[in-house]
Design a protein around this motif. Sequence first.
Motif, PDB file in Angstrom:
ATOM      1  N   ALA A  71      61.638  73.179 114.392  1.00 10.37           N
ATOM      2  CA  ALA A  71      62.907  72.587 113.973  1.00 10.37           C
ATOM      3  C   ALA A  71      63.854  73.653 113.438  1.00 10.37           C
ATOM      4  O   ALA A  71      65.065  73.464 113.443  1.00 10.37           O
ATOM      5  CB  ALA A  71      62.658  71.513 112.907  1.00 10.37           C
ATOM      6  N   HIS A  72      63.331  74.776 112.978  1.00 14.01           N
ATOM      7  CA  HIS A  72      64.175  75.812 112.388  1.00 14.01           C
ATOM      8  C   HIS A  72      63.890  77.176 112.986  1.00 14.01           C
ATOM      9  O   HIS A  72      64.467  77.539 113.988  1.00 14.01           O
ATOM     10  CB  HIS A  72      64.034  75.817 110.864  1.00 14.01           C
ATOM     11  CG  HIS A  72      64.474  74.528 110.240  1.00 14.01           C
ATOM     12  ND1 HIS A  72      65.776  74.132 110.195  1.00 14.01           N
ATOM     13  CD2 HIS A  72      63.764  73.536 109.669  1.00 14.01           C
ATOM     14  CE1 HIS A  72      65.875  72.951 109.619  1.00 14.01           C
ATOM     15  NE2 HIS A  72      64.650  72.563 109.283  1.00 14.01           N
ATOM     16  N   ASN A  73      63.002  77.962 112.418  1.00 17.95           N
ATOM     17  CA  ASN A  73      62.776  79.357 112.813  1.00 17.95           C
ATOM     18  C   ASN A  73      61.423  79.555 113.479  1.00 17.95           C
ATOM     19  O   ASN A  73      60.449  78.924 113.113  1.00 17.95           O
ATOM     20  CB  ASN A  73      62.828  80.269 111.576  1.00 17.95           C
ATOM     21  CG  ASN A  73      64.131  80.153 110.836  1.00 17.95           C
ATOM     22  OD1 ASN A  73      65.185  80.152 111.446  1.00 17.95           O
ATOM     23  ND2 ASN A  73      64.047  80.046 109.521  1.00 17.95           N
ATOM     24  N   GLY A  74      61.377  80.481 114.418  1.00 17.93           N
ATOM     25  CA  GLY A  74      60.108  80.900 114.991  1.00 17.93           C
ATOM     26  C   GLY A  74      59.437  79.852 115.844  1.00 17.93           C
ATOM     27  O   GLY A  74      58.411  79.314 115.453  1.00 17.93           O
ATOM     28  N   GLY A  75      59.986  79.590 117.008  1.00 20.04           N
ATOM     29  CA  GLY A  75      59.355  78.632 117.912  1.00 20.04           C
ATOM     30  C   GLY A  75      57.934  79.023 118.249  1.00 20.04           C
ATOM     31  O   GLY A  75      57.029  78.200 118.232  1.00 20.04           O
ATOM     32  N   GLY A  76      57.726  80.306 118.542  1.00 22.43           N
ATOM     33  CA  GLY A  76      56.384  80.787 118.843  1.00 22.43           C
ATOM     34  C   GLY A  76      55.638  81.213 117.606  1.00 22.43           C
ATOM     35  O   GLY A  76      54.572  80.697 117.277  1.00 22.43           O
ATOM     36  N   ILE A  77      56.224  82.199 116.878  1.00 22.40           N
ATOM     37  CA  ILE A  77      55.588  82.762 115.684  1.00 22.40           C
ATOM     38  C   ILE A  77      56.653  82.994 114.622  1.00 22.40           C
ATOM     39  O   ILE A  77      57.724  83.529 114.923  1.00 22.40           O
ATOM     40  CB  ILE A  77      54.901  84.112 115.985  1.00 22.40           C
ATOM     41  CG1 ILE A  77      53.854  83.962 117.089  1.00 22.40           C
ATOM     42  CG2 ILE A  77      54.264  84.690 114.725  1.00 22.40           C
ATOM     43  CD1 ILE A  77      53.298  85.289 117.588  1.00 22.40           C
ATOM     44  N   LYS A  78      56.352  82.638 113.388  1.00 17.83           N
ATOM     45  CA  LYS A  78      57.201  82.951 112.243  1.00 17.83           C
ATOM     46  C   LYS A  78      56.348  83.729 111.253  1.00 17.83           C
ATOM     47  O   LYS A  78      55.307  83.255 110.804  1.00 17.83           O
ATOM     48  CB  LYS A  78      57.732  81.671 111.590  1.00 17.83           C
ATOM     49  CG  LYS A  78      58.385  81.874 110.247  1.00 17.83           C
ATOM     50  CD  LYS A  78      59.701  82.595 110.349  1.00 17.83           C
ATOM     51  CE  LYS A  78      60.388  82.553 108.979  1.00 17.83           C
ATOM     52  NZ  LYS A  78      61.348  83.586 108.802  1.00 17.83           N
ATOM     53  N   VAL A  79      56.786  84.964 110.950  1.00 15.24           N
ATOM     54  CA  VAL A  79      56.093  85.787 109.971  1.00 15.24           C
ATOM     55  C   VAL A  79      56.978  85.882 108.737  1.00 15.24           C
ATOM     56  O   VAL A  79      58.108  86.368 108.818  1.00 15.24           O
ATOM     57  CB  VAL A  79      55.786  87.194 110.520  1.00 15.24           C
ATOM     58  CG1 VAL A  79      55.083  88.036 109.472  1.00 15.24           C
ATOM     59  CG2 VAL A  79      54.941  87.098 111.780  1.00 15.24           C
ATOM     60  N   SER A  80      56.493  85.417 107.601  1.00 12.25           N
ATOM     61  CA  SER A  80      57.245  85.471 106.347  1.00 12.25           C
ATOM     62  C   SER A  80      57.198  86.873 105.763  1.00 12.25           C
ATOM     63  O   SER A  80      56.405  87.716 106.179  1.00 12.25           O
ATOM     64  CB  SER A  80      56.663  84.471 105.344  1.00 12.25           C
ATOM     65  OG  SER A  80      56.814  83.177 105.844  1.00 12.25           O
ATOM     66  N   CYS A  81      58.004  87.093 104.761  1.00 15.10           N
ATOM     67  CA  CYS A  81      58.104  88.415 104.112  1.00 15.10           C
ATOM     68  C   CYS A  81      56.779  88.900 103.556  1.00 15.10           C
ATOM     69  O   CYS A  81      56.534  90.094 103.456  1.00 15.10           O
ATOM     70  CB  CYS A  81      59.152  88.381 103.010  1.00 15.10           C
ATOM     71  SG  CYS A  81      60.801  88.095 103.628  1.00 15.10           S
ATOM     72  N   SER A  82      55.891  87.993 103.178  1.00 14.87           N
ATOM     73  CA  SER A  82      54.607  88.368 102.587  1.00 14.87           C
ATOM     74  C   SER A  82      53.503  88.514 103.623  1.00 14.87           C
ATOM     75  O   SER A  82      52.344  88.710 103.264  1.00 14.87           O
ATOM     76  CB  SER A  82      54.186  87.310 101.559  1.00 14.87           C
ATOM     77  OG  SER A  82      55.138  87.235 100.535  1.00 14.87           O
ATOM     78  N   GLY A  83      53.845  88.415 104.911  1.00 18.17           N
ATOM     79  CA  GLY A  83      52.843  88.505 105.958  1.00 18.17           C
ATOM     80  C   GLY A  83      53.079  89.694 106.864  1.00 18.17           C
ATOM     81  O   GLY A  83      54.145  90.300 106.871  1.00 18.17           O
TER      82      GLY A  83
END
Length: 160
Positions: A141-153
């Motif tokens: 619905a928002h970010n990273g259709g495939g993969i979303k990596v956050s700042c801590s990852g």
Amino acid sequence: MVDKDVIIHGQGSEKTTVQAHAIAEDAEDRVFRIGPDSSVTIESMTIRHGRPTNCPRSGGGILNEGTLRLQDCIVTKNTGSAGGGLLNNGTLTLVNCTVSDNVADGHGGENAMGKGSGGGIKNMVGALTIANSTISGNRSAHNGGGIKVSCSGTLDMVNS
């Protein structure tokens, strides 16, 4: 919840399917949750139809809070607020896997982690390693259709 060190070995992704419900839309929980102090290997199976309906910590197919290695697996047709296929808060390694047709829909209450991000995989905290794998056809619905990596990852991807 898997809360101990274990290897879960199927007979191949075409022969072994572990699912939250036979009908994806009727599922009310995820397929696997890996506990914080666990080291788990899941091999040679399909993981599908996870859909935690009332869970602020999502991960439709798998919520990993420990150390998880997926090998020769298919993670498909799962839905979660964040991390439609998988949500990682630990150490996650995928080898020869397919993560496809999962959805991060953004539902799950006010405290849902990164609502609507990471259709296939959401890496909140920790290390994500992907080798010889396919991530395709996932939506968010928002970010990273495939993969979303956050700042801590972190993400290390090879031949994928």
